[in-house]
Motif scaffolding. Sequence first.
Motif, short mmCIF file in Angstrom:
data_model
loop_
_atom_site.label_atom_id
_atom_site.label_comp_id
_atom_site.label_asym_id
_atom_site.label_seq_id
_atom_site.Cartn_x
_atom_site.Cartn_y
_atom_site.Cartn_z
N SER A 143 0.89 -1.19 -0.06
CA SER A 143 0.03 -0.04 0.04
C SER A 143 0.87 1.30 0.08
N ASP A 144 0.41 2.30 -0.74
CA ASP A 144 0.99 3.58 -0.62
C ASP A 144 0.06 4.55 0.41
N ASN A 145 0.76 5.47 0.98
CA ASN A 145 0.07 6.37 1.86
C ASN A 145 -0.69 5.75 2.94
N GLU A 146 -1.59 6.48 3.78
CA GLU A 146 -2.05 5.86 5.08
C GLU A 146 -3.63 6.03 5.03
N PRO A 147 -4.41 5.39 5.76
CA PRO A 147 -5.74 5.77 5.84
C PRO A 147 -6.12 6.71 6.73
N ASP A 149 -6.81 9.45 9.89
CA ASP A 149 -6.60 9.32 11.22
C ASP A 149 -7.66 8.36 12.13
N GLY A 150 -7.26 7.47 12.99
CA GLY A 150 -8.03 6.76 13.62
C GLY A 150 -8.36 5.44 13.18
N TYR A 151 -7.86 5.36 11.85
CA TYR A 151 -8.09 3.82 11.20
C TYR A 151 -6.87 3.43 10.80
N ILE A 152 -6.89 1.91 10.64
CA ILE A 152 -5.75 1.05 10.15
C ILE A 152 -6.05 0.19 9.25
N LEU A 153 -5.25 -0.33 8.38
CA LEU A 153 -5.64 -1.23 7.46
C LEU A 153 -5.86 -2.59 8.02
N GLY A 154 -6.59 -3.51 7.42
CA GLY A 154 -6.89 -4.89 7.54
C GLY A 154 -6.21 -5.78 6.89
N SER A 170 15.65 -13.91 -21.61
CA SER A 170 16.81 -12.98 -20.91
C SER A 170 15.92 -11.97 -20.02
N VAL A 171 15.03 -11.31 -20.53
CA VAL A 171 14.41 -10.32 -19.79
C VAL A 171 13.55 -10.85 -18.54
N LEU A 172 12.94 -12.00 -18.91
CA LEU A 172 12.11 -12.49 -17.94
C LEU A 172 12.89 -13.27 -16.52
N ALA A 173 14.09 -13.55 -16.93
CA ALA A 173 15.07 -14.10 -16.02
C ALA A 173 15.55 -13.05 -15.06
N GLN A 174 15.42 -11.80 -15.49
CA GLN A 174 15.73 -10.53 -14.30
C GLN A 174 14.70 -10.30 -13.47
N ILE A 175 13.29 -10.61 -13.83
CA ILE A 175 12.24 -10.30 -13.07
C ILE A 175 11.94 -11.44 -11.77
N ASP A 176 12.09 -10.92 -10.61
CA ASP A 176 12.31 -11.83 -9.35
C ASP A 176 10.76 -12.09 -8.94
N ARG A 177 9.97 -10.61 -8.64
CA ARG A 177 8.59 -10.65 -8.01
C ARG A 177 7.80 -9.58 -8.82
N ALA A 178 6.35 -9.78 -8.27
CA ALA A 178 5.64 -8.96 -8.91
C ALA A 178 4.75 -8.48 -7.77
N GLU A 179 4.26 -7.31 -7.92
CA GLU A 179 3.57 -6.66 -6.64
C GLU A 179 2.35 -5.92 -7.15
N ALA A 180 1.34 -5.89 -6.45
CA ALA A 180 0.12 -5.26 -6.68
C ALA A 180 0.01 -3.80 -5.79
N ARG A 181 0.25 -2.58 -6.33
CA ARG A 181 0.62 -1.30 -5.44
C ARG A 181 -0.73 -0.56 -5.50
N VAL A 182 -1.19 -0.63 -4.33
CA VAL A 182 -2.93 0.02 -4.30
C VAL A 182 -2.67 1.34 -3.42
N ASP A 183 -3.31 2.56 -3.65
CA ASP A 183 -3.21 3.68 -2.65
C ASP A 183 -4.32 3.48 -2.00
N VAL A 184 -4.07 3.62 -0.46
CA VAL A 184 -5.03 3.59 0.49
C VAL A 184 -5.29 5.12 1.24
N GLY A 185 -4.69 6.13 0.74
CA GLY A 185 -4.67 7.28 1.29
C GLY A 185 -6.14 7.86 1.83
N GLY A 186 -6.19 8.14 2.77
CA GLY A 186 -7.33 8.87 3.48
C GLY A 186 -8.77 7.87 3.60
N MET A 187 -8.33 6.51 3.51
CA MET A 187 -9.56 5.61 3.25
C MET A 187 -10.34 5.61 4.77
#
Length: 431
Positions: A143-147, A149-154, A170-187
């Motif tokens: 996650s990016d940013n924070e919910p 005030d007074g809340y927390i991510l579950g 050759s390009v695939l060999a360089q990729i080690d992991r994949a990530e889903a990046r989500v913005d939770v600011g102000g939720m």
Amino acid sequence: MKKYKLTKNLGLKVIAFFFAAILWLIVVNLDNPVVSSTFRDIPVTIVNDDIITSAGDVYQVVGEQTVSVVVNATRDVSQEFDAEDIIATADVTEMDTATGLIPIKISLPDYSGKYESAEAVPRNLTIQREKSGKKVLSLSVKSDNEPADGYILGDMTVDPEEVTLSGAESVLAQIDRAEARVDVGGMTSDQKKTAELRLYDADGNVLNPPQIENNLGEDGITVSVEVLKLKSVPITLKVSGTPAEGYKYTGGTSTPESLQVCGKSTALEGFDKIEIPSSALDISGASGTVEKTVDISGYLPKGVRLVEEGSGSIKVTLKVEQEGTRSIDFLVSSLRINNLNENLQVNYETGAEIAIRVRGEEQRLSTLDISNAVSVDLTGYTMPGTYDLPVKIDLPEGITLEGQVTVSLTLEEKIVEDVPADETNQGEENN
């Protein structure tokens, strides 16, 4: 009338025509000369690349897929076009299979026949052809940013849970992991949010590999984000059992005294304390302080959990004292300091306490208040240092102190703030 033949003095006429043409060219070039214009970062479009992909192979461009373009045209024409009018193409059918070089062709379709030449710098594009492959990676959620005030991510769940990548091996060999990046600011409530796919190498560096495709399609990645409300609740104690004969229970404390919990608003409603039951705090037969470690996670209602994992282990101290006595933990910060040297200041550990034990009648002990009766005398202490000092306690009649009480205090040179010169001078003038 005398007639003249066209062929008369033909040589002179040809020479005159020749010099007239040259003069016309000179005049034209002086008035509207041919100039060179350079345009940078022109993207190169690769055409007929299906020749490679249909064979089950892939390719990647070696170096930049942009070029500079030099266009030679008359001044009036060159003033009309710009970089957007230039088209650069590299045709795979013209590739040198030994070197991977493809000549770059430049055209200005809207100005065909109006310019003299247009060349790319460099003149060739280099591609590297290789076998294609696939790689399946699990998607983790960050996650990016924070919910708010007074809340927390579950909990956060991702759909799909995996991503399939395809492209050059050759390009695939360089990729080690994949990530889903989500913005939770102000939720402040649960939501389903679209996430960004990020790829990383083994060192944690973000990768933006060219010509790598995925199976996510138009739907992309969806993350279900749970948002929980925060609440700080005190810990209360219930004690069972009877101490040994001649002893009494005088109170208990827990470390920490409160904890942060989280949950849905409905689960937290009415939950205002964490109570450790008497079944866990038995002082039967005790003749001294009883210390216990209690896991309070089992005393939380359904749907409520601790914010910090592993913080459920609580230290409980139950004071059992001899009848006719009382122990008091007195904060060092509450000491009265007498006769402190004007050049020194007192320093001590934050939260430090001294143990004071007194004896007397139970009724007197139960109402005893020494909050303003504890002091130290610093007469004669004029040098910085750490000293163990006797503590003076003014006790009412019928209450006696058991044992000598001392406190460790550090004396330091007083820090004097510098007064600006203009303020000093102003003070002198006022005097």
